[in-house]
Structure formats: C-alpha cells, structure tokens
Design an enzyme around this catalytic site. Structure first.
Site, PDB file in Angstrom:
ATOM      1  N   ARG A 162     104.873  79.950  -5.675  1.00 37.08           N
ATOM      2  CA  ARG A 162     105.755  78.832  -6.071  1.00 37.08           C
ATOM      3  C   ARG A 162     107.162  78.957  -5.478  1.00 37.08           C
ATOM      4  NH1 ARG A 162     101.609  77.998  -6.940  1.00 37.08           N
ATOM      5  NH2 ARG A 162     100.496  77.413  -8.822  1.00 37.08           N
TER       6      ARG A 162
ATOM      7  N   SER B 183     104.996  72.727 -15.464  1.00 38.94           N
ATOM      8  CA  SER B 183     105.217  74.018 -16.145  1.00 38.94           C
ATOM      9  C   SER B 183     106.691  74.364 -16.084  1.00 38.94           C
ATOM     10  CB  SER B 183     104.408  75.118 -15.455  1.00 38.94           C
ATOM     11  OG  SER B 183     103.037  74.860 -15.635  1.00 38.94           O
TER      12      SER B 183
ATOM     13  N   GLU C 204     110.760  77.618 -13.559  1.00 36.81           N
ATOM     14  CA  GLU C 204     110.201  77.048 -12.318  1.00 36.81           C
ATOM     15  C   GLU C 204     110.917  75.726 -12.015  1.00 36.81           C
ATOM     16  OE1 GLU C 204     105.893  77.298 -11.985  1.00 36.81           O
ATOM     17  OE2 GLU C 204     105.867  75.301 -11.083  1.00 36.81           O
TER      18      GLU C 204
HETATM   19  C1  LIG Z   1     102.409  66.778 -15.001  1.00 39.91           C
HETATM   20  C2  LIG Z   1     102.838  67.730 -13.908  1.00 39.91           C
HETATM   21  C3  LIG Z   1     101.920  68.646 -13.396  1.00 39.91           C
HETATM   22  C4  LIG Z   1     102.295  69.536 -12.387  1.00 39.91           C
HETATM   23  N1  LIG Z   1     101.360  70.412 -11.885  1.00 39.91           N
HETATM   24  C5  LIG Z   1     101.716  71.283 -10.908  1.00 39.91           C
HETATM   25  C6  LIG Z   1     100.765  72.203 -10.359  1.00 39.91           C
HETATM   26  O1  LIG Z   1      99.599  72.234 -10.755  1.00 39.91           O
HETATM   27  N2  LIG Z   1     101.168  73.048  -9.388  1.00 39.91           N
HETATM   28  C7  LIG Z   1     102.456  73.037  -8.911  1.00 39.91           C
HETATM   29  O2  LIG Z   1     102.767  73.824  -8.003  1.00 39.91           O
HETATM   30  N3  LIG Z   1     103.368  72.176  -9.401  1.00 39.91           N
HETATM   31  C8  LIG Z   1     103.046  71.304 -10.381  1.00 39.91           C
HETATM   32  N4  LIG Z   1     103.970  70.441 -10.899  1.00 39.91           N
HETATM   33  C9  LIG Z   1     105.368  70.526 -10.448  1.00 39.91           C
HETATM   34  C10 LIG Z   1     105.732  69.562  -9.282  1.00 39.91           C
HETATM   35  O3  LIG Z   1     104.901  68.436  -9.298  1.00 39.91           O
HETATM   36  C11 LIG Z   1     105.615  70.254  -7.934  1.00 39.91           C
HETATM   37  O4  LIG Z   1     106.489  71.348  -7.896  1.00 39.91           O
HETATM   38  C12 LIG Z   1     105.920  69.293  -6.780  1.00 39.91           C
HETATM   39  O5  LIG Z   1     105.426  69.853  -5.596  1.00 39.91           O
HETATM   40  C13 LIG Z   1     107.397  68.972  -6.621  1.00 39.91           C
HETATM   41  O6  LIG Z   1     107.538  67.972  -5.613  1.00 39.91           O
HETATM   42  P1  LIG Z   1     108.683  66.875  -5.692  1.00 39.91           P
HETATM   43  O7  LIG Z   1     108.612  66.063  -4.451  1.00 39.91           O
HETATM   44  O8  LIG Z   1     108.609  66.125  -6.967  1.00 39.91           O
HETATM   45  O9  LIG Z   1     109.978  67.799  -5.640  1.00 39.91           O
HETATM   46  P2  LIG Z   1     111.327  67.579  -6.464  1.00 39.91           P
HETATM   47  O10 LIG Z   1     111.050  67.778  -7.920  1.00 39.91           O
HETATM   48  O11 LIG Z   1     111.996  66.347  -6.052  1.00 39.91           O
HETATM   49  O12 LIG Z   1     112.176  68.822  -5.916  1.00 39.91           O
HETATM   50  C14 LIG Z   1     111.768  70.152  -6.220  1.00 39.91           C
HETATM   51  C15 LIG Z   1     112.594  71.113  -5.340  1.00 39.91           C
HETATM   52  O13 LIG Z   1     112.253  70.911  -3.967  1.00 39.91           O
HETATM   53  C16 LIG Z   1     113.389  70.505  -3.205  1.00 39.91           C
HETATM   54  N5  LIG Z   1     112.907  69.490  -2.240  1.00 39.91           N
HETATM   55  C17 LIG Z   1     112.160  68.388  -2.502  1.00 39.91           C
HETATM   56  N6  LIG Z   1     111.831  67.751  -1.351  1.00 39.91           N
HETATM   57  C18 LIG Z   1     112.390  68.467  -0.350  1.00 39.91           C
HETATM   58  C19 LIG Z   1     112.406  68.338   1.074  1.00 39.91           C
HETATM   59  N7  LIG Z   1     111.764  67.357   1.703  1.00 39.91           N
HETATM   60  N8  LIG Z   1     113.098  69.270   1.798  1.00 39.91           N
HETATM   61  C20 LIG Z   1     113.762  70.285   1.183  1.00 39.91           C
HETATM   62  N9  LIG Z   1     113.779  70.468  -0.159  1.00 39.91           N
HETATM   63  C21 LIG Z   1     113.089  69.567  -0.905  1.00 39.91           C
HETATM   64  C22 LIG Z   1     114.402  69.978  -4.211  1.00 39.91           C
HETATM   65  O14 LIG Z   1     115.733  70.150  -3.741  1.00 39.91           O
HETATM   66  C23 LIG Z   1     114.100  70.876  -5.425  1.00 39.91           C
HETATM   67  O15 LIG Z   1     114.742  72.133  -5.279  1.00 39.91           O
HETATM   68  C24 LIG Z   1     103.614  69.519 -11.885  1.00 39.91           C
HETATM   69  C25 LIG Z   1     104.546  68.580 -12.399  1.00 39.91           C
HETATM   70  C26 LIG Z   1     104.154  67.692 -13.401  1.00 39.91           C
HETATM   71  C27 LIG Z   1     105.153  66.691 -13.912  1.00 39.91           C
END
Ligand SMILES: Cc1cc2nc3c(=O)[nH]c(=O)nc-3n(C[C@H](O)[C@H](O)[C@H](O)COP(=O)(O)OP(=O)(O)OC[C@H]3O[C@@H](n4cnc5c(N)ncnc54)[C@H](O)[C@@H]3O)c2cc1C
Length: 310
Positions: free
Chosen positions: A174, A224, A301
């Site tokens: 992660r 999480s 996380e």
């Molecule tokens: C119901 C639910 C279930 C989930 N299940 C999982 C799971 O099974 N496994 C898991 O790993 N995660 C899970 N997650 C967490 C989340 O969905 C993941 O971490 C996801 O990959 C985050 O992507 P995001 O685009 O929403 O990032 P954001 O939430 O927008 O950003 C997260 C981080 O990444 C950075 N970031 C985002 N995009 C970029 C980019 N293009 N370049 C540089 N930095 C960037 C941001 O600055 C921040 O630090 C879950 C979340 C929810 C709500």
C-alpha cells in the site's frame, strides 16, 4: 493563496475549467471537507504541467487528487491548488494497455475485460482512479497494481514530464516512493494477460458481490482506515488491523456522525454530517483502544488533506 493572481496567469480556456472554492466533500468518497481555494482538472499532461508550474511560480501549495477515495479532507478546506488528474485516454497494443491516470480504476478493469484482457479482475470494485491506485499500490486478494506496471508518464515537481519504469516507484505494501518524491502520475502502461476470459469475468462478479457484502455501499467511507500489520514471521500473511480493532471492542464507537462500520471494524463511515474533527477523534479512539489492549501502534492508510499536511 491569491486566486485572482493565479487565474490571471492561466490561458482563457483553462481559466474557464478551474473551480474556485469547490467543496472537498463533493470530491471525496467520505463526503467530508471544506472548500479548496482552487480545483484544477487536468485532462492531459500539458494542462497538469501548466497548473503545477504556475503554483510553483507563485509559491502556492499543491495537492494531487484522484478519485478522493482514500482521503479525509479538513473542514477548514485547503488554501492551495488541488490538481485533479483527469487524463483519461485508453489505447491498446496487443496485451499492453496505455491508460490515463484519471480513468476510474474499476471502469478500466471492465474495459480491459471487454477488450479480452485479463489480470486486473482481482481489484474489481476498488474505488478511485488508476493514478491513485498506482501511488498507493492498491491491492486485495493477494495482488497489487504494481505487478502490472510496465512504465508510467510522470510529472516531476520541477515540471519535467518523463516516462519511468517500475523501479522509480518502489512498490511495496500500500505504498510507493511517490509520496516522498511528489511525482504526479499522468498515464501508465499496464501489462495484461490473455487468460481465461469467462473465468476472469466470473471472478470480477464474485469480487464485486463480496465487496457489497462486506463494505459500506450505502454510506460514505474512505476504505480501510489503518494499514494491516506486518506478518509475524517471514512467509506469513500480514495481520488484519480489523482483527485487532474488533478484539479491542471498537465496533460501537462513534463521534458525532462518524461511526465505526458495523461489518468491518477498520472502516469509518459518515452517517450524516460528520466533520473532519469527528472523524479524527474517532480514529484516535480506535488507535488508542488497540494500543491499550495489544501495545500495537496502528498506522493510518487514509491521507489527511489540510493546510498543515497538504
Ligand atoms: C469502499 C472502499 C473500499 C476500498 N477497498 C480498497 C482495497 O480493497 N484495496 C486498496 O488498496 N484500497 C481500497 N480502498 C482505498 C482507495 O480506493 C484506494 O486507495 C484507491 O486506489 C485510491 O485512489 P484515488 O484515485 O481515489 O486516490 P485519492 O484518494 O484521490 O488519493 C490517494 C493518494 O494518492 C495521491 N494521488 C492520487 N492520484 C494521483 C496521481 N495521479 N499522481 C500522484 N499522486 C496521486 C493523492 O495525493 C493521495 O496521497 C477502498 C476505498 C473505499 C472507499
């Protein structure tokens, strides 16, 4: 930040796209957070570079946002530029997919199966964008996105756009090095497989059904809250933070409208009008409960977006 000065320096087409004062609660899945001074959606690398270089030139803090599914945003908002990566092109060359970092990750998985490409179905239902998944090395069921990366187009903090290989990312549980380097992921090439398509499609449906059973589908959340703990011995699996939280009896805890999710002790849900202070207070109580009972320190996380941390 001086929004007018920033806007003045933008070309007219981009000035029309940016959103002053957009509410972070509308841009995050937990539905918490006040206004950002400016949200700048970047549809291609050039736009991302322009938004970033202007912020740098005017000494304005910049936060990169994907789908906002792993973020708690402060109620006081963020006095800076939120660079929202929305690059969304998708190209196929045999079993290699070139995909914009702003593509919805789950949608990308569905599209890859439509193209006859398998491999990513394990991650079906993970919210957010491809970029966010890469930066956090998103994973589940024993696999992670890092396994698929051929290379990626990144924007460095100094404004350079480059294509780099997986070694630049330092993929681990992660986490990647990108949080420290501040690189923005704009596009990635993923090596897919030509596996058994019906099995992959069935597996995707199963994963989505499993998530519906175990995760909050009707209530806002950020996934999480804490990372799983390291494996007790080499070759063993990580220990679920949720297990320790359950044993520590956090299930019924709440602060205002921030509640521990009843089916998963490692998730916080927003049952209505939770504030960032409610969520932080609840997370602190959960963490303390585990520290008191097991002498273990849980690590968050979910990322906290505020003027202090952004
Ligand atoms: C119901 C639910 C279930 C989930 N299940 C999982 C799971 O099974 N496994 C898991 O790993 N995660 C899970 N997650 C967490 C989340 O969905 C993941 O971490 C996801 O990959 C985050 O992507 P995001 O685009 O929403 O990032 P954001 O939430 O927008 O950003 C997260 C981080 O990444 C950075 N970031 C985002 N995009 C970029 C980019 N293009 N370049 C540089 N930095 C960037 C941001 O600055 C921040 O630090 C879950 C979340 C929810 C709500």
């Amino acid at each position: 930040m001086d929004v007018q000065q920033y806007l003045k320096a933008l070309p007219p087409a981009e000035r029309d796209m940016v959103q002053p004062g957009a509410r972070l609660r509308e841009l995050t899945t937990l539905r918490v957070g006040g206004p950002a001074a400016l949200v700048c959606p970047a549809h291609n690398p050039e736009q991302a570079s322009r938004f970033q270089s202007l912020a740098r030139a005017q000494d304005i803090p910049l936060f990169v946002l994907g789908g906002g599914s792993n973020i708690l945003a402060d109620d006081r908002g963020f006095d800076g530029v939120v660079l929202k990566v929305e690059c969304d092109r998708l190209l196929q060359d045999d079993n290699i997919l070139t995909a914009g970092a702003g593509l919805d990750f789950d949608h990308l998985i569905a599209r890859s199966l439509d193209l006859g490409l398998t491999g990513l179905e394990f991650a079906s239902g993970i919210p957010g964008t491809l970029g966010g998944a890469i930066v956090g090395n998103a994973g589940c069921y024993g696999h992670e996105i890092g396994e698929f990366l051929v290379d990626a187009v990144i924007l460095r903090p100094d404004g350079q756009i480059e294509t780099v290989g997986p070694e630049e990312f330092g993929f681990r549980y992660r986490e990647t090095d990108l949080r420290e380097t501040g690189h923005v992921v704009l596009e990635a090439r993923l090596r897919m497989q030509r596996g058994d398509l019906p099995t992959a499609i069935a597996s995707r449906a199963e994963k989505i059904a499993d998530r519906r059973r175990k995760h909050p589908v009707d209530l806002p959340s950020a996934g999480s809250w804490f990372r799983n703990l390291p494996a007790p011995a080499p070759g063993q699996r990580r220990q679920a933070a949720g297990h320790f939280l359950e044993q520590a009896g956090v299930q019924k805890m709440h602060e205002g409208d921030a509640h521990v999710f009843t089916k998963h002790a490692n998730m916080i849900v927003n049952a209505g009008q939770a504030s960032s202070a409610d969520v932080l207070a609840l997370a602190a109580r959960m963490k303390k409960a585990v520290a008191d009972k097991f002498d273990l320190k849980l690590i968050e996380e979910v990322r906290y977006l505020s003027d202090a941390t952004g």
